[in-house]
Design an enzyme around this catalytic site. Structure first.
Site, PDB file in Angstrom:
ATOM      1  CG  HIS A 186      12.140  -6.792 -11.383  1.00 52.71           C
ATOM      2  ND1 HIS A 186      12.565  -6.783 -10.082  1.00 52.71           N
ATOM      3  CD2 HIS A 186      10.787  -6.711 -11.336  1.00 52.71           C
ATOM      4  CE1 HIS A 186      11.520  -6.693  -9.273  1.00 52.71           C
ATOM      5  NE2 HIS A 186      10.427  -6.650 -10.010  1.00 52.71           N
ATOM      6  CE  LYS A 245       4.122  -4.652  -3.783  1.00 52.08           C
ATOM      7  NZ  LYS A 245       4.892  -4.936  -5.021  1.00 52.08           N
ATOM      8  CB  SER A 248      10.903  -7.606  -4.637  1.00 52.57           C
ATOM      9  OG  SER A 248      11.218  -7.232  -5.952  1.00 52.57           O
ATOM     10  NE  ARG A 270       5.332 -12.266  -9.986  1.00 54.08           N
ATOM     11  CZ  ARG A 270       5.468 -11.651  -8.841  1.00 54.08           C
ATOM     12  NH1 ARG A 270       6.584 -11.778  -8.183  1.00 54.08           N
ATOM     13  NH2 ARG A 270       4.519 -10.915  -8.340  1.00 54.08           N
TER      14      ARG A 270
HETATM   15  O1  PNS Z   1       6.123  -3.764  -8.695  1.00 51.83           O
HETATM   16  P1  PNS Z   1       4.730  -3.361  -8.285  1.00 51.83           P
HETATM   17  O2  PNS Z   1       4.670  -2.983  -6.818  1.00 51.83           O
HETATM   18  O3  PNS Z   1       3.695  -4.390  -8.645  1.00 51.83           O
HETATM   19  O4  PNS Z   1       4.398  -2.038  -9.152  1.00 51.83           O
HETATM   20  C1  PNS Z   1       3.144  -1.383  -9.002  1.00 51.83           C
HETATM   21  C2  PNS Z   1       3.231   0.054  -9.579  1.00 51.83           C
HETATM   22  C3  PNS Z   1       4.299   0.845  -8.870  1.00 51.83           C
HETATM   23  C4  PNS Z   1       3.535  -0.022 -11.070  1.00 51.83           C
HETATM   24  C5  PNS Z   1       1.817   0.686  -9.357  1.00 51.83           C
HETATM   25  O5  PNS Z   1       1.500   0.700  -7.996  1.00 51.83           O
HETATM   26  C6  PNS Z   1       1.728   2.095  -9.937  1.00 51.83           C
HETATM   27  O6  PNS Z   1       1.531   2.259 -11.131  1.00 51.83           O
HETATM   28  N1  PNS Z   1       1.836   3.117  -9.053  1.00 51.83           N
HETATM   29  C7  PNS Z   1       1.688   4.506  -9.445  1.00 51.83           C
HETATM   30  C8  PNS Z   1       0.256   5.004  -9.181  1.00 51.83           C
HETATM   31  C9  PNS Z   1      -0.651   4.579 -10.330  1.00 51.83           C
HETATM   32  O7  PNS Z   1      -0.587   5.116 -11.421  1.00 51.83           O
HETATM   33  N2  PNS Z   1      -1.483   3.551 -10.088  1.00 51.83           N
HETATM   34  C10 PNS Z   1      -2.297   2.973 -11.151  1.00 51.83           C
HETATM   35  C11 PNS Z   1      -3.696   3.486 -11.166  1.00 51.83           C
HETATM   36  S1  PNS Z   1      -4.697   2.453 -10.189  1.00 51.83           S
END
Ligand code: PNS
Length: 168
Positions: free
Chosen positions: A17, A41, A128, A90
């Site tokens: 990150h 999650k 993570s 990644r």
């Molecule tokens: O680190 P991560 O868990 O891969 O991050 C994922 C995250 C938090 C960026 C994603 O789940 C997200 O954008 N959540 C907010 C809800 C949303 O806008 N989802 C995208 C539309 S499908």
């Protein structure tokens, strides 16, 4: 002014990150590092804890702001006048999921583009989840997370020292 959002669960922050946010901060005038909810999650750290760890880990980068946001990423982007979502890619395993999210976000708001930065090779398989597993069993996470948050994460996650039912 080019404004970007760098979203994630950051549960907890890793060297991967830090690498992505640092590089994004060189590409954009302002980067919002957004601690968000991934509905798939259950986080180990609260949003405020994740934000505090990020603040320590990213200290010194002038043009970033760390925030928490509960809602759709495109709504956050609109609120902050951000036109770019920055994500790290990644291994190939990330690709399908990230591609899906980028398409969904673009459908929701076509003014916002997703830009992928390729993770540096040493962080290719770092996540993570890996950090959490190692820390909870007392393994060494130095080098996987910034030194300044190493002890915080270990202390918080190590199961060996936790008092349960009044016994150690
Ligand atoms: O680190 P991560 O868990 O891969 O991050 C994922 C995250 C938090 C960026 C994603 O789940 C997200 O954008 N959540 C907010 C809800 C949303 O806008 N989802 C995208 C539309 S499908």
């Amino acid at each position: 002014m080019a404004i970007a959002v760098c979203p994630g669960s950051f549960d907890p922050v890793t060297m991967g990150h830090v690498d992505i946010v640092t590089r994004a901060s060189r590409l954009f005038d302002k980067v919002y590092v957004a601690v968000m909810k991934n509905p798939a999650k259950t986080p180990a750290f609260s949003a405020e804890e994740r934000k505090a760890l990020l603040s320590k880990a990213l200290k010194g980068i002038e043009n970033i702001e760390i925030i928490t946001f509960d809602g759709l990423l495109v709504d956050l982007a609109a609120e902050k006048d951000a036109t770019v979502i920055v994500k790290g890619l990644r291994a190939v395993s990330d690709y399908e999921y990230e591609f899906q999210m980028a398409l969904a976000n673009h459908k929701l708001n076509s003014n916002v583009e997703t830009v992928f930065l390729t993770t540096s090779s040493e962080n290719m398989f770092l996540s993570s989840s890996t950090v959490k597993q190692i820390a909870c069993f007392g393994g060494e996470i130095r080098g996987l997370v910034p030194d300044c948050v190493c002890e915080d994460i270990k202390e918080r996650l190590y199961l060996g020292g936790r008092v349960e039912n009044g016994k150690k």
